[in-house]
Design a protein around this motif. Structure first.
Motif, PDB file in Angstrom:
ATOM      1  N   LYS A 127      -9.466   2.465  10.085  1.00 28.11           N
ATOM      2  CA  LYS A 127     -10.483   2.242   9.055  1.00 28.11           C
ATOM      3  C   LYS A 127     -10.354   0.822   8.520  1.00 28.11           C
ATOM      4  O   LYS A 127      -9.539   0.538   7.635  1.00 28.11           O
ATOM      5  CB  LYS A 127     -10.313   3.257   7.902  1.00 28.11           C
ATOM      6  N   CYS A 168       5.438  -7.895  -4.729  1.00 29.61           N
ATOM      7  CA  CYS A 168       4.493  -6.803  -4.436  1.00 29.61           C
ATOM      8  C   CYS A 168       5.007  -5.508  -5.061  1.00 29.61           C
ATOM      9  O   CYS A 168       4.243  -4.730  -5.642  1.00 29.61           O
ATOM     10  CB  CYS A 168       4.360  -6.594  -2.923  1.00 29.61           C
ATOM     11  N   GLY A 172      -3.289  -7.371   2.217  1.00 31.49           N
ATOM     12  CA  GLY A 172      -2.507  -8.504   2.675  1.00 31.49           C
ATOM     13  C   GLY A 172      -3.203  -9.854   2.618  1.00 31.49           C
ATOM     14  O   GLY A 172      -4.276 -10.019   2.022  1.00 31.49           O
ATOM     15  N   GLY A 178      12.035 -15.976  -0.587  1.00 35.65           N
ATOM     16  CA  GLY A 178      12.359 -14.649  -0.038  1.00 35.65           C
ATOM     17  C   GLY A 178      11.997 -13.545  -1.024  1.00 35.65           C
ATOM     18  O   GLY A 178      12.694 -12.532  -1.124  1.00 35.65           O
ATOM     19  N   ALA A 179      10.894 -13.740  -1.746  1.00 35.28           N
ATOM     20  CA  ALA A 179      10.615 -12.820  -2.867  1.00 35.28           C
ATOM     21  C   ALA A 179       9.194 -12.273  -2.862  1.00 35.28           C
ATOM     22  O   ALA A 179       8.813 -11.575  -3.803  1.00 35.28           O
ATOM     23  CB  ALA A 179      10.872 -13.541  -4.184  1.00 35.28           C
ATOM     24  N   TYR A 219      -6.551   3.799   3.454  1.00 33.74           N
ATOM     25  CA  TYR A 219      -7.378   3.434   4.610  1.00 33.74           C
ATOM     26  C   TYR A 219      -6.715   2.249   5.301  1.00 33.74           C
ATOM     27  O   TYR A 219      -6.635   1.159   4.726  1.00 33.74           O
ATOM     28  CB  TYR A 219      -8.805   3.086   4.159  1.00 33.74           C
ATOM     29  N   GLY A 237       0.820  -1.214   0.000  1.00 35.56           N
ATOM     30  CA  GLY A 237       0.000   0.000   0.000  1.00 35.56           C
ATOM     31  C   GLY A 237       0.848   1.256   0.000  1.00 35.56           C
ATOM     32  O   GLY A 237       0.572   2.218  -0.739  1.00 35.56           O
ATOM     33  N   VAL A 287      15.383 -16.846  10.589  1.00 41.36           N
ATOM     34  CA  VAL A 287      14.058 -17.387  10.276  1.00 41.36           C
ATOM     35  C   VAL A 287      14.216 -18.901  10.242  1.00 41.36           C
ATOM     36  O   VAL A 287      14.974 -19.431   9.429  1.00 41.36           O
ATOM     37  CB  VAL A 287      13.527 -16.907   8.907  1.00 41.36           C
TER      38      VAL A 287
HETATM   39  P1  FAD Z   1       0.741  -6.773   4.553  1.00 43.71           P
HETATM   40  O1  FAD Z   1       2.128  -6.541   4.967  1.00 43.71           O
HETATM   41  O2  FAD Z   1      -0.012  -7.902   5.182  1.00 43.71           O
HETATM   42  O3  FAD Z   1      -0.049  -5.407   4.787  1.00 43.71           O
HETATM   43  C1  FAD Z   1      -1.458  -5.345   4.731  1.00 43.71           C
HETATM   44  C2  FAD Z   1      -1.929  -4.069   5.427  1.00 43.71           C
HETATM   45  O4  FAD Z   1      -3.343  -3.973   5.279  1.00 43.71           O
HETATM   46  C3  FAD Z   1      -1.651  -4.064   6.923  1.00 43.71           C
HETATM   47  O5  FAD Z   1      -1.157  -2.796   7.301  1.00 43.71           O
HETATM   48  C4  FAD Z   1      -3.013  -4.353   7.543  1.00 43.71           C
HETATM   49  O6  FAD Z   1      -3.175  -3.782   8.836  1.00 43.71           O
HETATM   50  C5  FAD Z   1      -3.939  -3.696   6.528  1.00 43.71           C
HETATM   51  N1  FAD Z   1      -5.294  -4.286   6.487  1.00 43.71           N
HETATM   52  C6  FAD Z   1      -5.617  -5.607   6.513  1.00 43.71           C
HETATM   53  N2  FAD Z   1      -6.953  -5.769   6.437  1.00 43.71           N
HETATM   54  C7  FAD Z   1      -7.484  -4.519   6.356  1.00 43.71           C
HETATM   55  C8  FAD Z   1      -8.820  -4.035   6.234  1.00 43.71           C
HETATM   56  N3  FAD Z   1      -9.895  -4.870   6.180  1.00 43.71           N
HETATM   57  N4  FAD Z   1      -9.026  -2.686   6.170  1.00 43.71           N
HETATM   58  C9  FAD Z   1      -7.954  -1.813   6.208  1.00 43.71           C
HETATM   59  N5  FAD Z   1      -6.670  -2.229   6.345  1.00 43.71           N
HETATM   60  C10 FAD Z   1      -6.438  -3.571   6.392  1.00 43.71           C
HETATM   61  N6  FAD Z   1       9.193 -11.210   1.164  1.00 43.71           N
HETATM   62  C11 FAD Z   1      10.372 -10.836   0.605  1.00 43.71           C
HETATM   63  O7  FAD Z   1      10.387 -10.245  -0.484  1.00 43.71           O
HETATM   64  N7  FAD Z   1      11.572 -11.107   1.243  1.00 43.71           N
HETATM   65  C12 FAD Z   1      11.624 -11.767   2.433  1.00 43.71           C
HETATM   66  O8  FAD Z   1      12.712 -11.974   2.984  1.00 43.71           O
HETATM   67  C13 FAD Z   1      10.390 -12.195   3.020  1.00 43.71           C
HETATM   68  N8  FAD Z   1      10.397 -12.889   4.195  1.00 43.71           N
HETATM   69  C14 FAD Z   1       9.217 -13.304   4.724  1.00 43.71           C
HETATM   70  C15 FAD Z   1       9.244 -14.080   5.898  1.00 43.71           C
HETATM   71  C16 FAD Z   1       8.054 -14.547   6.442  1.00 43.71           C
HETATM   72  C17 FAD Z   1       8.101 -15.429   7.662  1.00 43.71           C
HETATM   73  C18 FAD Z   1       6.804 -14.206   5.829  1.00 43.71           C
HETATM   74  C19 FAD Z   1       5.497 -14.688   6.401  1.00 43.71           C
HETATM   75  C20 FAD Z   1       6.770 -13.440   4.659  1.00 43.71           C
HETATM   76  C21 FAD Z   1       7.978 -12.993   4.096  1.00 43.71           C
HETATM   77  N9  FAD Z   1       7.986 -12.243   2.915  1.00 43.71           N
HETATM   78  C22 FAD Z   1       9.168 -11.873   2.343  1.00 43.71           C
HETATM   79  C23 FAD Z   1       6.717 -11.848   2.248  1.00 43.71           C
HETATM   80  C24 FAD Z   1       6.354 -10.405   2.601  1.00 43.71           C
HETATM   81  O9  FAD Z   1       6.380 -10.251   3.998  1.00 43.71           O
HETATM   82  C25 FAD Z   1       4.970 -10.050   2.064  1.00 43.71           C
HETATM   83  O10 FAD Z   1       4.882 -10.393   0.702  1.00 43.71           O
HETATM   84  C26 FAD Z   1       4.674  -8.561   2.216  1.00 43.71           C
HETATM   85  O11 FAD Z   1       4.929  -8.108   3.534  1.00 43.71           O
HETATM   86  C27 FAD Z   1       3.220  -8.282   1.864  1.00 43.71           C
HETATM   87  O12 FAD Z   1       2.964  -6.907   2.000  1.00 43.71           O
HETATM   88  P2  FAD Z   1       1.483  -6.349   1.812  1.00 43.71           P
HETATM   89  O13 FAD Z   1       1.588  -4.884   2.028  1.00 43.71           O
HETATM   90  O14 FAD Z   1       0.909  -6.837   0.523  1.00 43.71           O
HETATM   91  O15 FAD Z   1       0.629  -7.026   2.977  1.00 43.71           O
END
Ligand code: FAD
Length: 438
Positions: free
Chosen positions: A140, A339, A176, A333-334, A34, A17, A249
């Motif tokens: 929100k 994203c 997410g 790790g990707a 939001y 986001g 990890v």
């Molecule tokens: P998120 O980080 O989940 O963010 C979602 C946001 O939306 C949050 O702020 C949440 O509060 C908000 N939200 C949720 N629902 C609502 C709602 N209904 N209304 C409003 N807000 C809402 N990737 C790599 O590239 N390299 C790595 O080394 C790596 N290591 C990882 C290790 C682990 C153990 C895990 C689990 C994942 C790893 N990843 C890694 C993957 C990476 O963490 C994710 O792909 C990335 O963080 C996703 O980001 P995002 O913003 O799409 O989702």
């Protein structure tokens, strides 16, 4: 810069986001974020970024890339600058701090860059100041989206759990793995498509002060990225915080279902002793590091969308981006890198649109250009874990090395400029032919 004649809602202020907001801002697209939480926040853990992710950041916004570079930590030793991971036998009983006794089984060399990583919270702190003032609303939590998705002349209404509403010309779901936007888009009558599934793996995560890590692993193994293989379990270690901290990890495979009754609860309390018990049979390397972690820890379930890939990332003026569209296990790790690639494509496409009625076509071009690669990662990530945990090819280390190298090459070697140019061409074709977007 001229502001586009439309306004979009970004649901969720995680890496996707925020990167999307920064990238759209640079292209004159006005937006409101939001976020369900009371403030932007990231967990206390490291995240690795591959060369493709770093290239995608540059396309999104030079400031985003500069922010990452300020907090990025790479392998400390010049001789390891091109190394992504040295891969070692985690079950070896040789002391990890005597490198000549515990040589890597093989080394994974990055194609243009070695390992780069940062502390998630530090990266977030770099991103927030790049947002225009007043562009985020907190507390929100999206409940649903109302309005005729096919009628681009009328705004969509976002309804939040606190009873308030907001209007936007399009909704970008960056919420997410547990995405509510995804559930709304797919429909509550298709819960199996909307819900991620347990991969029967969980992780322990730890941030260990570098002096303690050096005591357990020695300098070479602590200052540079290492992957410790073993049966049914493996662990990754890499430096963050400019070498002051080692990120750990530790992955465990289990036949048991995830014990939480609440399907939304992806973390459970655990102890250091649980982790030590789960890694029984490993050598002084991983066990030595686990002994350096805090006595109270958490277990993180690894859920993904591998079993229920979405048939489409968008519908009309609602589009899913990042984990909301393609949550993956993290064995390449990707995930976050994909994203950021999504963000580069989508913001470039939206930046060429000058009429809100063209947004569905931009989302269609985004879906067509991204879905195959994003969903490949989800499937390939599961395979990578089977390789590292000796389930897919046993202890055929040469075969494991060859296959992992080929999979990593597909991640690293994407030509983003060519891919984005093709997506824009596709968008122009859709608009010229008046093709239905959904
Ligand atoms: P998120 O980080 O989940 O963010 C979602 C946001 O939306 C949050 O702020 C949440 O509060 C908000 N939200 C949720 N629902 C609502 C709602 N209904 N209304 C409003 N807000 C809402 N990737 C790599 O590239 N390299 C790595 O080394 C790596 N290591 C990882 C290790 C682990 C153990 C895990 C689990 C994942 C790893 N990843 C890694 C993957 C990476 O963490 C994710 O792909 C990335 O963080 C996703 O980001 P995002 O913003 O799409 O989702």
């Amino acid at each position: 810069m001229t502001t586009k004649p439309f306004h979009v809602a970004i649901v969720g202020g995680g890496i996707t986001g925020l990167a999307l907001a920064i990238s759209l801002h640079r292209r004159g697209v006005s937006f409101t974020i939001y976020e369900q939480a009371a403030a932007f926040g990231e967990i206390g853990a490291g995240v690795g970024m591959h060369a493709n992710a770093v290239r995608a950041m540059k396309i999104c916004d030079e400031g985003l890339l500069a922010g990452f570079e300020r907090v990025a930590t790479r392998n400390a030793w010049p001789s390891k600058s091109a190394v992504w991971f040295d891969v070692l036998d985690g079950t070896s009983t040789e002391p990890a701090n005597v490198p000549e006794k515990l040589a890597p089984l093989f080394t994974l060399i990055g194609h243009t860059d070695g390992h780069a990583a940062c502390h998630r919270a530090r990266f977030l702190e770099e991103m927030v100041p790049l947002l225009p003032e007043g562009s985020a609303r907190f507390g929100k939590r999206l409940k649903t989206i109302e309005g005729n998705n096919d009628d681009s002349d009328r705004a969509l209404t976002l309804v939040f759990e606190d009873g308030t509403t907001a209007q936007a010309d399009a909704v970008l779901g960056c919420d997410g793995i547990k995405s509510r936007t995804r559930a709304v888009l797919v429909g509550d009558d298709h819960p199996e498509r909307a819900k991620p599934a347990y991969s029967h793996k969980f992780v322990y995560r730890g941030l260990i002060p570098m002096a303690d890590a050096v005591a357990a692993l020695g300098e070479e193994r602590s200052a540079n990225a290492m992957l410790w293989m073993g049966p049914e379990r493996h662990a990754l270690t890499f430096p963050v915080n400019h070498g002051q901290t080692l990120n750990l990890v530790a992955f465990v495979t289990t036949p048991e279902p995830w014990p939480s009754k609440d399907a939304q609860q992806l973390t459970l309390p655990a102890t250091r002793n649980d982790a030590l018990r789960d890694f029984e049979g490993f050598g002084p390397n991983v066990l030595g590091l686990l002994r350096q972690t805090a006595p109270q820890m958490e277990r993180w379930a690894l859920f993904d969308l591998a079993e229920h890939p979405l048939p489409q990332f968008y519908k009309g003026r609602v589009c899913l981006v990042g984990d909301a569209a393609h949550a993956s296990t993290p064995h390449h790790g990707a995930g976050a890198g994909m994203c950021i690639e999504d963000v580069a494509y989508l913001s470039e496409l939206m930046g060429t649109v000058n009429d809100k009625r063209e947004l569905p076509a931009a989302f269609a071009a985004f879906d067509a250009s991204r879905r195959g690669r994003d969903q490949w990662l989800v499937a390939s990530s599961r395979r990578a874990a089977e390789l590292y945990e000796w389930q897919a090819r046993g202890r055929d280390f040469e075969g494991i090395a060859d296959e992992v190298r080929a999979r990593q090459a597909y991640i690293w070697n994407i030509d983003l400029d060519v891919g984005i140019a093709a997506a824009k061409k596709d968008l122009r074709r859709r608009l010229a032919l008046g093709m239905p977007a959904a």
